[in-house]
Design a protein around this motif. Structure first.
Motif, mmCIF file in Angstrom:
data_model
loop_
_atom_site.group_PDB
_atom_site.id
_atom_site.type_symbol
_atom_site.label_atom_id
_atom_site.label_comp_id
_atom_site.label_asym_id
_atom_site.label_seq_id
_atom_site.Cartn_x
_atom_site.Cartn_y
_atom_site.Cartn_z
ATOM 1 N N UNK A 1 0.794 -1.234 0.000
ATOM 2 C CA UNK A 1 0.000 0.000 0.000
ATOM 3 C C UNK A 1 0.826 1.282 0.000
ATOM 4 N N UNK A 2 2.056 1.239 0.531
ATOM 5 C CA UNK A 2 2.778 2.477 0.813
ATOM 6 C C UNK A 2 4.125 2.539 0.090
ATOM 7 N N UNK A 3 4.478 3.740 -0.326
ATOM 8 C CA UNK A 3 5.792 3.956 -0.939
ATOM 9 C C UNK A 3 6.892 3.961 0.111
ATOM 10 N N UNK A 4 6.548 4.348 1.328
ATOM 11 C CA UNK A 4 7.514 4.358 2.420
ATOM 12 C C UNK A 4 6.786 4.140 3.735
ATOM 13 N N UNK A 5 7.453 3.425 4.638
ATOM 14 C CA UNK A 5 6.946 3.229 5.999
ATOM 15 C C UNK A 5 8.043 3.672 6.954
ATOM 16 N N UNK A 6 7.656 4.408 7.980
ATOM 17 C CA UNK A 6 8.624 4.901 8.946
ATOM 18 C C UNK A 6 8.077 4.769 10.352
ATOM 19 N N UNK A 7 8.971 4.603 11.309
ATOM 20 C CA UNK A 7 8.589 4.535 12.712
ATOM 21 C C UNK A 7 9.707 5.176 13.526
ATOM 22 N N UNK B 1 3.123 -4.237 4.011
ATOM 23 C CA UNK B 1 2.302 -3.113 3.535
ATOM 24 C C UNK B 1 3.080 -2.144 2.648
ATOM 25 N N UNK B 2 4.387 -2.377 2.484
ATOM 26 C CA UNK B 2 5.212 -1.515 1.639
ATOM 27 C C UNK B 2 5.232 -2.049 0.213
ATOM 28 N N UNK B 3 5.201 -1.160 -0.767
ATOM 29 C CA UNK B 3 5.281 -1.554 -2.167
ATOM 30 C C UNK B 3 6.666 -2.119 -2.484
ATOM 31 N N UNK B 4 6.767 -3.052 -3.435
ATOM 32 C CA UNK B 4 8.094 -3.519 -3.859
ATOM 33 C C UNK B 4 8.977 -2.334 -4.262
ATOM 34 N N UNK B 5 10.187 -2.311 -3.762
ATOM 35 C CA UNK B 5 11.079 -1.188 -4.009
ATOM 36 C C UNK B 5 10.882 -0.025 -3.059
ATOM 37 N N UNK B 6 9.877 -0.129 -2.170
ATOM 38 C CA UNK B 6 9.590 0.941 -1.226
ATOM 39 C C UNK B 6 10.590 0.988 -0.087
ATOM 40 N N UNK B 7 10.547 2.078 0.674
ATOM 41 C CA UNK B 7 11.562 2.347 1.685
ATOM 42 C C UNK B 7 11.048 2.150 3.106
ATOM 43 N N UNK C 1 19.348 -3.998 1.545
ATOM 44 C CA UNK C 1 20.123 -2.744 1.528
ATOM 45 C C UNK C 1 19.994 -1.999 2.855
ATOM 46 N N UNK C 2 20.188 -2.727 3.927
ATOM 47 C CA UNK C 2 20.049 -2.154 5.268
ATOM 48 C C UNK C 2 21.304 -1.351 5.620
ATOM 49 N N UNK D 1 16.198 0.860 4.858
ATOM 50 C CA UNK D 1 16.168 -0.400 4.117
ATOM 51 C C UNK D 1 15.180 -0.274 2.957
ATOM 52 N N UNK D 2 15.207 -1.269 2.076
ATOM 53 C CA UNK D 2 14.358 -1.278 0.885
ATOM 54 C C UNK D 2 13.690 -2.650 0.778
ATOM 55 N N UNK D 3 12.424 -2.661 0.353
ATOM 56 C CA UNK D 3 11.717 -3.917 0.123
ATOM 57 C C UNK D 3 12.157 -4.497 -1.215
#
Length: 238
Positions: free
Chosen positions: A119-125, A145-151, A218-219, A234-236
């Protein structure tokens, strides 16, 4: 009232944040000596969300951090499992339900996110992952919930990298932090828990390993303020 313990039972942790919601942003600003504002800006730069992108801000509390992701035209959702925090955020954003005029507020548990896959281009906490009962499960849910290639961007309290400063910092955490919170009208038991949870949290390399084991690629991480906090990215996989 029973304070939260380091086993981090979700109900106890949520209730603790409900009690501290009204003064939470003020106390954070005071106890960090204003550094929290710099940390938020660093996270926003790392997320680098632009027009057409959607960002999920987990552990968003009152939504103070969420606002930083919309400055370049992205949309952002604030999610937290403390209804007290969300209600405070909604009031401050001028809303009258769990949705502000610019930032939607959504109740959600990081271990069971109420969002569809990809669902999301990026997720952050930010400074909230250590309060989740199962870190690995939360990181896997963020991946889902992050899109492939999302951050992914995680900003969390970490281990100080300057030994001479480390002892002073730990003494501040355990003795002065709860007292400062009390002076500014917050719950000292809650901040005693927060100090303990910071001291108990794994170091930068260990968190990076947990992120990789949860499926992210890519952590990398960067220390802020001598390692008081660290920002992991990181990247999905595509």
């Amino acid at each position: 009232m029973t304070r939260a313990q380091l086993d981090k039972k979700p109900g106890e942790v949520a209730a603790m944040f409900d009690r501290t919601a009204r003064r939470y942003d003020l106390v954070n600003d005071v106890i960090s000596l204003g550094q929290v504002r710099l940390w938020r800006r660093a996270v926003a730069r790392a997320v680098d969300a632009g027009p057409g992108e959607v960002v999920l801000d987990l552990g968003a509390g009152t939504g103070t951090s969420t606002d930083t992701f919309t400055t370049l035209g992205a949309r952002a959702i604030a999610s937290d499992f403390s209804l007290g925090m969300l209600r405070t955020g909604v009031r401050r954003h001028g809303g009258n339900a769990l949705s502000g005029p610019g930032v939607p507020f959504v109740a959600g548990d990081a271990m069971r996110l109420p969002f569809a896959d990809d669902s999301f281009d990026a997720v952050t906490i930010s400074v909230a992952l250590r309060n989740v009962h199962d870190t690995g499960q939360a990181l896997r849910e963020m991946l889902r919930v992050t899109k492939p290639g999302g951050r992914l961007v995680v900003m969390e309290f970490s281990h100080v990298t300057v030994p001479a400063f480390d002892l002073v910092y730990r003494e501040y955490l355990m003795k002065l932090l709860p007292r400062v919170a009390t002076v500014f009208g917050s719950n000292d038991d809650s901040y005693a828990y927060l100090a303990e949870s910071i001291r108990d949290w794994p170091d930068q390399a260990t968190l990076a390993r947990l992120i990789r084991e949860s499926g992210w690629e890519r952590v990398a991480w960067r220390n802020l303020t001598m390692g008081i906090v660290a920002m992991h990215r990181a990247v999905k996989p595509v």
